[in-house]
Scaffold this active site. Structure first.
Site, PDB file in Angstrom:
ATOM      1  N   GLN A  60      -9.945   9.843   7.175  1.00 43.00           N
ATOM      2  CA  GLN A  60      -9.804   8.428   7.549  1.00 43.00           C
ATOM      3  C   GLN A  60      -8.680   7.792   6.739  1.00 43.00           C
ATOM      4  O   GLN A  60      -8.317   6.647   6.970  1.00 43.00           O
ATOM      5  CB  GLN A  60     -11.112   7.683   7.257  1.00 43.00           C
ATOM      6  CG  GLN A  60     -12.279   8.173   8.086  1.00 43.00           C
ATOM      7  CD  GLN A  60     -13.598   7.663   7.526  1.00 43.00           C
ATOM      8  OE1 GLN A  60     -14.038   6.571   7.843  1.00 43.00           O
ATOM      9  NE2 GLN A  60     -14.232   8.463   6.677  1.00 43.00           N
ATOM     10  N   ASN A  61      -8.144   8.560   5.785  1.00 39.18           N
ATOM     11  CA  ASN A  61      -7.132   7.988   4.885  1.00 39.18           C
ATOM     12  C   ASN A  61      -5.765   7.971   5.549  1.00 39.18           C
ATOM     13  O   ASN A  61      -5.405   8.886   6.285  1.00 39.18           O
ATOM     14  CB  ASN A  61      -7.065   8.786   3.582  1.00 39.18           C
ATOM     15  CG  ASN A  61      -8.384   8.741   2.830  1.00 39.18           C
ATOM     16  OD1 ASN A  61      -9.221   7.883   3.131  1.00 39.18           O
ATOM     17  ND2 ASN A  61      -8.581   9.629   1.890  1.00 39.18           N
ATOM     18  N   ARG A  67       0.846  -1.207   0.000  1.00 39.18           N
ATOM     19  CA  ARG A  67       0.000   0.000   0.000  1.00 39.18           C
ATOM     20  C   ARG A  67       0.880   1.256   0.000  1.00 39.18           C
ATOM     21  O   ARG A  67       0.608   2.237  -0.663  1.00 39.18           O
ATOM     22  CB  ARG A  67      -0.882   0.080   1.257  1.00 39.18           C
ATOM     23  CG  ARG A  67      -1.731  -1.106   1.601  1.00 39.18           C
ATOM     24  CD  ARG A  67      -3.107  -0.991   1.001  1.00 39.18           C
ATOM     25  NE  ARG A  67      -3.113  -1.358  -0.398  1.00 39.18           N
ATOM     26  CZ  ARG A  67      -2.935  -2.596  -0.858  1.00 39.18           C
ATOM     27  NH1 ARG A  67      -2.724  -3.609  -0.056  1.00 39.18           N
ATOM     28  NH2 ARG A  67      -2.963  -2.840  -2.155  1.00 39.18           N
ATOM     29  N   GLY A  76     -16.353  11.274  -0.040  1.00 39.64           N
ATOM     30  CA  GLY A  76     -15.763   9.988  -0.413  1.00 39.64           C
ATOM     31  C   GLY A  76     -15.638   8.986   0.704  1.00 39.64           C
ATOM     32  O   GLY A  76     -14.643   8.275   0.786  1.00 39.64           O
ATOM     33  N   HIS A 126      -7.096   7.409  11.241  1.00 43.22           N
ATOM     34  CA  HIS A 126      -6.684   6.005  11.164  1.00 43.22           C
ATOM     35  C   HIS A 126      -5.184   5.836  10.942  1.00 43.22           C
ATOM     36  O   HIS A 126      -4.746   4.779  10.495  1.00 43.22           O
ATOM     37  CB  HIS A 126      -7.475   5.300  10.055  1.00 43.22           C
ATOM     38  CG  HIS A 126      -8.949   5.229  10.356  1.00 43.22           C
ATOM     39  ND1 HIS A 126      -9.914   4.975   9.418  1.00 43.22           N
ATOM     40  CD2 HIS A 126      -9.617   5.399  11.538  1.00 43.22           C
ATOM     41  CE1 HIS A 126     -11.113   4.981   9.998  1.00 43.22           C
ATOM     42  NE2 HIS A 126     -10.961   5.246  11.273  1.00 43.22           N
TER      43      HIS A 126
HETATM   44  N1  APR Z   1     -15.157  10.651  -5.473  1.00 41.77           N
HETATM   45  C1  APR Z   1     -15.845  10.637  -4.282  1.00 41.77           C
HETATM   46  N2  APR Z   1     -16.232   9.503  -3.678  1.00 41.77           N
HETATM   47  C2  APR Z   1     -15.931   8.330  -4.274  1.00 41.77           C
HETATM   48  C3  APR Z   1     -15.216   8.262  -5.492  1.00 41.77           C
HETATM   49  C4  APR Z   1     -14.826   9.498  -6.102  1.00 41.77           C
HETATM   50  N3  APR Z   1     -14.159   9.523  -7.247  1.00 41.77           N
HETATM   51  N4  APR Z   1     -15.054   6.951  -5.816  1.00 41.77           N
HETATM   52  C5  APR Z   1     -15.642   6.231  -4.833  1.00 41.77           C
HETATM   53  N5  APR Z   1     -16.175   7.064  -3.910  1.00 41.77           N
HETATM   54  C6  APR Z   1     -16.904   6.744  -2.678  1.00 41.77           C
HETATM   55  C7  APR Z   1     -17.687   5.440  -2.664  1.00 41.77           C
HETATM   56  O1  APR Z   1     -18.953   5.647  -3.279  1.00 41.77           O
HETATM   57  C8  APR Z   1     -17.785   5.151  -1.181  1.00 41.77           C
HETATM   58  O2  APR Z   1     -18.929   5.794  -0.600  1.00 41.77           O
HETATM   59  O3  APR Z   1     -15.946   6.582  -1.641  1.00 41.77           O
HETATM   60  C9  APR Z   1     -16.518   5.797  -0.609  1.00 41.77           C
HETATM   61  C10 APR Z   1     -15.460   4.805  -0.169  1.00 41.77           C
HETATM   62  O4  APR Z   1     -15.931   4.041   0.905  1.00 41.77           O
HETATM   63  P1  APR Z   1     -15.008   2.957   1.629  1.00 41.77           P
HETATM   64  O5  APR Z   1     -14.304   2.129   0.614  1.00 41.77           O
HETATM   65  O6  APR Z   1     -15.841   2.260   2.628  1.00 41.77           O
HETATM   66  O7  APR Z   1     -13.875   3.863   2.333  1.00 41.77           O
HETATM   67  P2  APR Z   1     -13.946   4.662   3.706  1.00 41.77           P
HETATM   68  O8  APR Z   1     -15.314   5.125   4.011  1.00 41.77           O
HETATM   69  O9  APR Z   1     -12.844   5.645   3.673  1.00 41.77           O
HETATM   70  O10 APR Z   1     -13.565   3.505   4.728  1.00 41.77           O
HETATM   71  C11 APR Z   1     -13.422   3.822   6.080  1.00 41.77           C
HETATM   72  O11 APR Z   1     -12.605   1.630   6.499  1.00 41.77           O
HETATM   73  O12 APR Z   1     -11.292  -0.261   6.123  1.00 41.77           O
HETATM   74  C12 APR Z   1     -11.387   0.937   6.768  1.00 41.77           C
HETATM   75  O13 APR Z   1      -9.608   2.025   7.761  1.00 41.77           O
HETATM   76  C13 APR Z   1     -10.257   1.893   6.518  1.00 41.77           C
HETATM   77  O14 APR Z   1     -10.299   4.304   6.724  1.00 41.77           O
HETATM   78  C14 APR Z   1     -10.949   3.178   6.141  1.00 41.77           C
HETATM   79  C15 APR Z   1     -12.347   2.993   6.707  1.00 41.77           C
END
Ligand code: APR
Length: 237
Positions: free
Chosen positions: A89-90, A59, A173, A107
């Site tokens: 959260q990134n 990663r 996102g 995180h």
């Molecule tokens: N622009 C905006 N949003 C987007 C895009 C984009 N180009 N592409 C995808 N998305 C959205 C998706 O629709 C979804 O709602 O981003 C979101 C990603 O969600 P997750 O994959 O669940 O990521 P996240 O919410 O950051 O996860 C939270 O989960 O596994 C853990 O620790 C990890 O910090 C992470 C936490």
């Protein structure tokens, strides 16, 4: 003179998707290819630290090669017009590299390591790997500076304080499926405007606040929204 607005931006993996970094959930998500319990828990680290290091080393390599996209850049520019806090959260460093100044990583940060004995002992990683043999000064192995499932989120209290005081909360996102981070959207004051940017708007159970939904990719929506804010002091359509 008008008062500067306080803006908190809660970001998730979606904001870095167009920089080429995979999100976690959904069809192409990282958790489709890996099991959380194999790579992102304290138990996984105890059972198989090599596998955990390999996962995060991979990663980290991708993160270093990625570049901030127009969404990260637009948020950095917003600091000219308001007091902005990025609560992300990134674990990537794309907000930093875009030029944002006030950033809270809920995180952790993939480009840092921490002692496996004491999470407050944090070190920058030179290069893209933590070697299996690397230790802190007390001899404990170094692990990624990442908050795993089942661990507490040390920056949560600070994030809650900022959200309570915000005039605007931008939610960009994130699927809002991971707690406690997802609870931040319920910490706003009554006056706070909530703005959600996501091509797949997450479920929100909020009634009293003004909410605006932008069902779009972050890199498309955010530059226009920030330009609009500069002129009108609102993100509205
Ligand atoms: N622009 C905006 N949003 C987007 C895009 C984009 N180009 N592409 C995808 N998305 C959205 C998706 O629709 C979804 O709602 O981003 C979101 C990603 O969600 P997750 O994959 O669940 O990521 P996240 O919410 O950051 O996860 C939270 O989960 O596994 C853990 O620790 C990890 O910090 C992470 C936490």
């Amino acid at each position: 003179m008008t008062k500067r607005s306080k803006i908190v931006v809660l970001t998730g993996a979606g904001i870095s998707a167009e920089s080429g970094l995979q999100t976690f959930r959904g069809n192409d998500g990282l958790w489709e290819g890996y099991r959380i319990e194999d790579v992102a828990t304290p138990d996984a680290w105890r059972r198989n630290p090599e596998m955990v290091q390999r996962f995060y080393n991979e990663r980290r390599k991708k993160c270093i090669l990625a570049e901030p996209n127009p969404a990260h850049v637009a948020l950095a520019g917003l600091e000219q017009d308001a007091d902005v806090w990025i609560v992300t959260q990134n674990i990537d460093d794309l907000h930093e590299r875009a030029g944002s100044k006030n950033i809270i990583h809920l995180h952790g940060e993939i480009r840092k390591s921490q002692s496996s004995l004491d999470p407050t002992m944090v070190y920058p990683i030179i290069g893209d790997k933590i070697g299996v043999e690397e230790t802190c000064e007390f001899g404990s192995p170094l692990r990624p500076h990442v908050v795993w499932f089942g661990e507490s989120v040390p920056n949560m209290d600070k994030a809650i304080r900022l959200v309570k005081d915000a005039d605007f909360l931008l939610v960009v996102g994130t699927s809002l499926q991971v707690y406690p981070a997802a609870n931040l959207v319920y910490e706003t004051s009554r006056e706070c405007e909530i703005v959600v940017v996501d091509p797949n708007i997450p479920q929100l159970n909020i009634r009293s606040n003004a909410i605006q939904l932008f069902e779009e990719k972050a890199s498309i929506a955010l530059p226009d929204m920030v330009a609009n804010f500069r002129k009108n002091h609102t993100f509205g359509k």
